[in-house]
Write a protein that holds these residues in place. Structure first.
Motif, PDB file in Angstrom:
ATOM      1  N   VAL A 240      -5.923  -5.907  -6.709  1.00 23.65           N
ATOM      2  CA  VAL A 240      -5.078  -6.743  -7.579  1.00 23.65           C
ATOM      3  C   VAL A 240      -4.221  -5.851  -8.487  1.00 23.65           C
ATOM      4  O   VAL A 240      -3.015  -6.064  -8.631  1.00 23.65           O
ATOM      5  N   SER A 241      -4.842  -4.824  -9.080  1.00 27.97           N
ATOM      6  CA  SER A 241      -4.109  -3.950 -10.003  1.00 27.97           C
ATOM      7  C   SER A 241      -2.957  -3.236  -9.288  1.00 27.97           C
ATOM      8  O   SER A 241      -1.825  -3.206  -9.786  1.00 27.97           O
ATOM      9  N   VAL A 242      -3.259  -2.672  -8.118  1.00 26.37           N
ATOM     10  CA  VAL A 242      -2.204  -1.966  -7.364  1.00 26.37           C
ATOM     11  C   VAL A 242      -1.141  -2.969  -6.902  1.00 26.37           C
ATOM     12  O   VAL A 242       0.063  -2.688  -6.970  1.00 26.37           O
ATOM     13  N   GLY A 243      -1.591  -4.142  -6.471  1.00 24.80           N
ATOM     14  CA  GLY A 243      -0.648  -5.178  -6.021  1.00 24.80           C
ATOM     15  C   GLY A 243       0.326  -5.571  -7.117  1.00 24.80           C
ATOM     16  O   GLY A 243       1.543  -5.672  -6.887  1.00 24.80           O
ATOM     17  N   VAL A 244      -0.201  -5.766  -8.310  1.00 26.80           N
ATOM     18  CA  VAL A 244       0.661  -6.130  -9.444  1.00 26.80           C
ATOM     19  C   VAL A 244       1.615  -4.971  -9.770  1.00 26.80           C
ATOM     20  O   VAL A 244       2.802  -5.179 -10.043  1.00 26.80           O
ATOM     21  N   MET A 245       1.099  -3.747  -9.693  1.00 17.10           N
ATOM     22  CA  MET A 245       1.952  -2.579  -9.975  1.00 17.10           C
ATOM     23  C   MET A 245       3.104  -2.468  -8.973  1.00 17.10           C
ATOM     24  O   MET A 245       4.245  -2.127  -9.336  1.00 17.10           O
ATOM     25  N   LEU A 246       2.795  -2.775  -7.696  1.00 17.98           N
ATOM     26  CA  LEU A 246       3.804  -2.612  -6.646  1.00 17.98           C
ATOM     27  C   LEU A 246       5.016  -3.525  -6.839  1.00 17.98           C
ATOM     28  O   LEU A 246       6.083  -3.264  -6.284  1.00 17.98           O
ATOM     29  N   ILE A 247       4.849  -4.567  -7.617  1.00 20.55           N
ATOM     30  CA  ILE A 247       5.996  -5.453  -7.894  1.00 20.55           C
ATOM     31  C   ILE A 247       7.097  -4.667  -8.627  1.00 20.55           C
ATOM     32  O   ILE A 247       8.284  -4.860  -8.387  1.00 20.55           O
ATOM     33  N   ASP A 248       6.669  -3.746  -9.501  1.00 21.10           N
ATOM     34  CA  ASP A 248       7.637  -3.018 -10.319  1.00 21.10           C
ATOM     35  C   ASP A 248       7.801  -1.551  -9.923  1.00 21.10           C
ATOM     36  O   ASP A 248       8.763  -0.912 -10.317  1.00 21.10           O
ATOM     37  N   PHE A 249       6.836  -1.009  -9.213  1.00 19.12           N
ATOM     38  CA  PHE A 249       6.851   0.444  -8.991  1.00 19.12           C
ATOM     39  C   PHE A 249       6.122   0.802  -7.707  1.00 19.12           C
ATOM     40  O   PHE A 249       5.030   0.302  -7.447  1.00 19.12           O
ATOM     41  N   GLN A 250       6.734   1.644  -6.899  1.00 17.82           N
ATOM     42  CA  GLN A 250       6.108   2.128  -5.674  1.00 17.82           C
ATOM     43  C   GLN A 250       5.799   3.621  -5.836  1.00 17.82           C
ATOM     44  O   GLN A 250       6.731   4.420  -6.007  1.00 17.82           O
ATOM     45  N   PRO A 251       4.525   4.006  -5.764  1.00 18.58           N
ATOM     46  CA  PRO A 251       4.199   5.435  -5.858  1.00 18.58           C
ATOM     47  C   PRO A 251       4.796   6.202  -4.666  1.00 18.58           C
ATOM     48  O   PRO A 251       4.994   5.619  -3.598  1.00 18.58           O
ATOM     49  N   GLU A 252       5.007   7.487  -4.878  1.00 20.28           N
ATOM     50  CA  GLU A 252       5.564   8.308  -3.793  1.00 20.28           C
ATOM     51  C   GLU A 252       4.590   8.365  -2.610  1.00 20.28           C
ATOM     52  O   GLU A 252       5.003   8.353  -1.467  1.00 20.28           O
ATOM     53  N   HIS A 253       3.306   8.435  -2.896  1.00 18.80           N
ATOM     54  CA  HIS A 253       2.291   8.503  -1.834  1.00 18.80           C
ATOM     55  C   HIS A 253       1.250   7.416  -2.127  1.00 18.80           C
ATOM     56  O   HIS A 253       0.253   7.672  -2.816  1.00 18.80           O
ATOM     57  N   LEU A 254       1.532   6.251  -1.591  1.00 19.50           N
ATOM     58  CA  LEU A 254       0.730   5.067  -1.958  1.00 19.50           C
ATOM     59  C   LEU A 254      -0.756   5.266  -1.686  1.00 19.50           C
ATOM     60  O   LEU A 254      -1.589   4.959  -2.544  1.00 19.50           O
ATOM     61  N   TRP A 255      -1.138   5.776  -0.504  1.00 17.35           N
ATOM     62  CA  TRP A 255      -2.556   5.777  -0.137  1.00 17.35           C
ATOM     63  C   TRP A 255      -3.348   6.822  -0.911  1.00 17.35           C
ATOM     64  O   TRP A 255      -4.527   6.643  -1.185  1.00 17.35           O
ATOM     65  N   TRP A 256      -2.699   7.937  -1.259  1.00 14.04           N
ATOM     66  CA  TRP A 256      -3.359   8.891  -2.148  1.00 14.04           C
ATOM     67  C   TRP A 256      -3.585   8.243  -3.518  1.00 14.04           C
ATOM     68  O   TRP A 256      -4.640   8.408  -4.120  1.00 14.04           O
ATOM     69  N   PHE A 257      -2.578   7.530  -3.951  1.00 11.68           N
ATOM     70  CA  PHE A 257      -2.676   6.842  -5.248  1.00 11.68           C
ATOM     71  C   PHE A 257      -3.815   5.823  -5.222  1.00 11.68           C
ATOM     72  O   PHE A 257      -4.641   5.758  -6.147  1.00 11.68           O
ATOM     73  N   VAL A 258      -3.874   5.043  -4.128  1.00 14.09           N
ATOM     74  CA  VAL A 258      -4.921   4.023  -4.003  1.00 14.09           C
ATOM     75  C   VAL A 258      -6.302   4.685  -3.953  1.00 14.09           C
ATOM     76  O   VAL A 258      -7.254   4.187  -4.571  1.00 14.09           O
ATOM     77  N   ALA A 259      -6.394   5.810  -3.247  1.00 17.11           N
ATOM     78  CA  ALA A 259      -7.691   6.505  -3.161  1.00 17.11           C
ATOM     79  C   ALA A 259      -8.161   6.925  -4.557  1.00 17.11           C
ATOM     80  O   ALA A 259      -9.335   6.729  -4.913  1.00 17.11           O
ATOM     81  N   ALA A 260      -7.243   7.478  -5.350  1.00 18.55           N
ATOM     82  CA  ALA A 260      -7.613   7.891  -6.714  1.00 18.55           C
ATOM     83  C   ALA A 260      -7.964   6.663  -7.568  1.00 18.55           C
ATOM     84  O   ALA A 260      -8.889   6.707  -8.399  1.00 18.55           O
ATOM     85  N   MET A 261      -7.257   5.570  -7.341  1.00 19.20           N
ATOM     86  CA  MET A 261      -7.551   4.319  -8.066  1.00 19.20           C
ATOM     87  C   MET A 261      -8.964   3.835  -7.743  1.00 19.20           C
ATOM     88  O   MET A 261      -9.707   3.400  -8.634  1.00 19.20           O
ATOM     89  N   LEU A 262      -9.312   3.900  -6.458  1.00 21.67           N
ATOM     90  CA  LEU A 262     -10.652   3.452  -6.057  1.00 21.67           C
ATOM     91  C   LEU A 262     -11.726   4.324  -6.699  1.00 21.67           C
ATOM     92  O   LEU A 262     -12.733   3.815  -7.211  1.00 21.67           O
TER      93      LEU A 262
END
Lengths: 250, 207
Positions: free
Chosen positions: A125-147
């Motif tokens: 949910v947090s990443v989904g809401v963020m993606l509305i306004d901002f796309q990280p350069e490397h999404l899956w690395w970002f998601v891994a660190a988020m997890l």
């Protein structure tokens, strides 16, 4: 269904009826992340990050930096509270499950499974809401660190729940992610490397990864993710030990 | 803090044993050790067969329904879905909570919550039943039903142990232990006197 599966599926139902948690899941991402993007002035700011193994300062838009920081704060805060609630509610009653025949490892597997499921949802949910306004350069690395940071905070919430009561635990789990991620690790506030004691906080390694993979084109923090995972494992071992002591049959 | 300094007792098959004592004397501590939720500092606890435990404060998950609560604990006892269902309806009928099977625990009155608390201890027909003031909040009819149940179980060979405060129910007990000054005394035939008679077999503990 075996004991672990039964305890897990019933535990999920129990948490789905935790309206405070559901409300946090709905309200916090929008109010923290979306509002952070909406109200932050769009100016370039110097940001500390890692490039080719060196700490350097790059110029990035302030809303992007704010978004990168507010997303893990949101996720860590909700996961931490979920871990706290889980431990507070289960601490005494899970002992009765042990008397009923559950092995400690079955109860632990079920409870940690519930926390993992909540953390996945919170992170999503947090990443989904963020993606509305901002796309990280490397999404899956970002998601891994988020997890990693979310699970770590979920486990810390459980540890706090084992030693503090609900109110004290709530205060601590509200303040800790704010101080750690929002102040000690925020690349806008700390223009050089954080002090040694700030690096002991759970946010240090994951936030390095998120700043790097969210705001720069190269991935320079793979090792930081390994350290972050090591930190997570350490907290997990500690939490399992505490939970085992609480739930094993004597 | 040391609560019990010497507790030696046995619970025999088919009898109803009462544990009495003043508030704060250590009755619940003793039962928690016997059940296995509290670790004794010294001594041994020997349990044979299955144990059913009804704690003083209902240890139940507030947001689960009564049916889910039976399913969760039934799985722990190793019961099949059919056995759980049978036990749930049998006890619901006996203790009169059939209409609340789909209610969440936190939606129940104190008395009904206590019925579920007791039922969870009884649902697998345990060999040893440990009850810590199991009738708190019961109305008179349910209280009598509870005693019928306890006597039926004892007649079927269950060892029933309960913490009791009520003088009038001592006639229903086969044996009575009193917890006093950290010690456990067998006072079955010695009203007002003390006795340190130890048991011969079954469960014993020291702390």
């Amino acid at each position: 269904m075996n004991r672990t599966t039964t305890a897990f599926s019933i535990g999920i139902k129990e948490q789905a009826r935790n309206y405070v948690l559901v409300a946090l899941l709905v309200v916090l991402p929008v109010s923290f992340i979306t509002l952070a993007f909406a109200v932050t002035q769009d100016v370039e700011m110097p940001v500390r990050t890692l490039v080719d193994g060196e700490t350097v300062t790059v110029m990035r838009g302030m809303p992007e930096v704010h978004g990168v920081i507010m997303t893990p704060i949101t996720s860590a805060l909700i996961a931490g509270l979920a871990g706290l609630f889980l431990m507070r509610e289960a601490k005494d009653t899970d002992g009765r499950l042990a008397v009923a025949g559950y092995r400690a490892r079955q109860v632990i597997a079920a409870r940690f499974g519930v926390l993992a499921a909540i953390t996945l949802i919170v992170t999503g949910v947090s990443v989904g809401v963020m993606l509305i306004d901002f796309q990280p350069e490397h999404l899956w690395w970002f998601v891994a660190a988020m997890l990693v940071i979310s699970v770590t905070y979920g486990l810390i919430g459980m540890l706090v729940g084992a030693v503090l009561d609900r109110l004290a635990g709530m205060w601590l789990m509200l303040i800790l992610p704010m101080l750690d991620i929002g102040l000690f690790q925020d690349p806008l506030f700390i223009q050089s490397e954080p002090d040694w004691w700030m690096k002991l906080f759970p946010g240090y390694w994951p936030v390095r990864v998120m700043v790097d993979t969210g705001l720069t084109t190269d991935v320079d923090t793979a090792l930081s993710l390994v350290w972050a995972t090591g930190y997570l494992l350490l907290v997990a071992v500690l939490t399992i030990g505490v939970y085992y002591r609480a739930t094993r049959a004597k | 803090m040391t609560v019990l300094t010497g507790a030696d007792l046995e619970i025999r098959t088919g009898e109803i044993v009462g544990i009495v004592g003043a508030n704060g004397s250590g009755k619940s501590t003793l039962m928690n050790i016997l059940v296995g939720v509290l670790e004794q500092d010294a001594g041994t606890v020997e349990r044979t067969g299955t144990v059913g435990w009804c704690p003083q404060d209902p240890l139940l998950y507030d947001r689960l329904t009564v049916g889910e609560t039976f399913r969760l604990f039934g799985a722990g006892y190793g019961m099949t879905a059919e056995e759980i269902d049978e036990a749930k309806h049998r006890l619901a009928s006996k203790l009169d909570f059939e209409q609340y099977l789909d209610y969440r625990i936190d939606q129940l009155s104190g008395g009904n919550r206590q019925k579920i608390n007791l039922s969870i201890a009884l649902m697998h027909d345990p060999d040893v039943l440990m009850l810590d003031e199991p009738y708190t909040g019961f109305d008179w009819e349910t209280y009598l039903t509870f005693w019928d149940l306890a006597e039926e179980l004892a007649a079927d060979g269950t060892a029933v142990t309960m913490i009791s405060h009520l003088i009038e129910e001592q006639s229903r007990l086969d044996r009575i232990y009193e917890v006093r000054d950290g010690q456990v005394y067998d006072v079955t035939d010695q009203e007002g006197e003390t006795d340190t008679t130890a048991g011969e077999r079954g469960e014993e503990t020291d702390e």
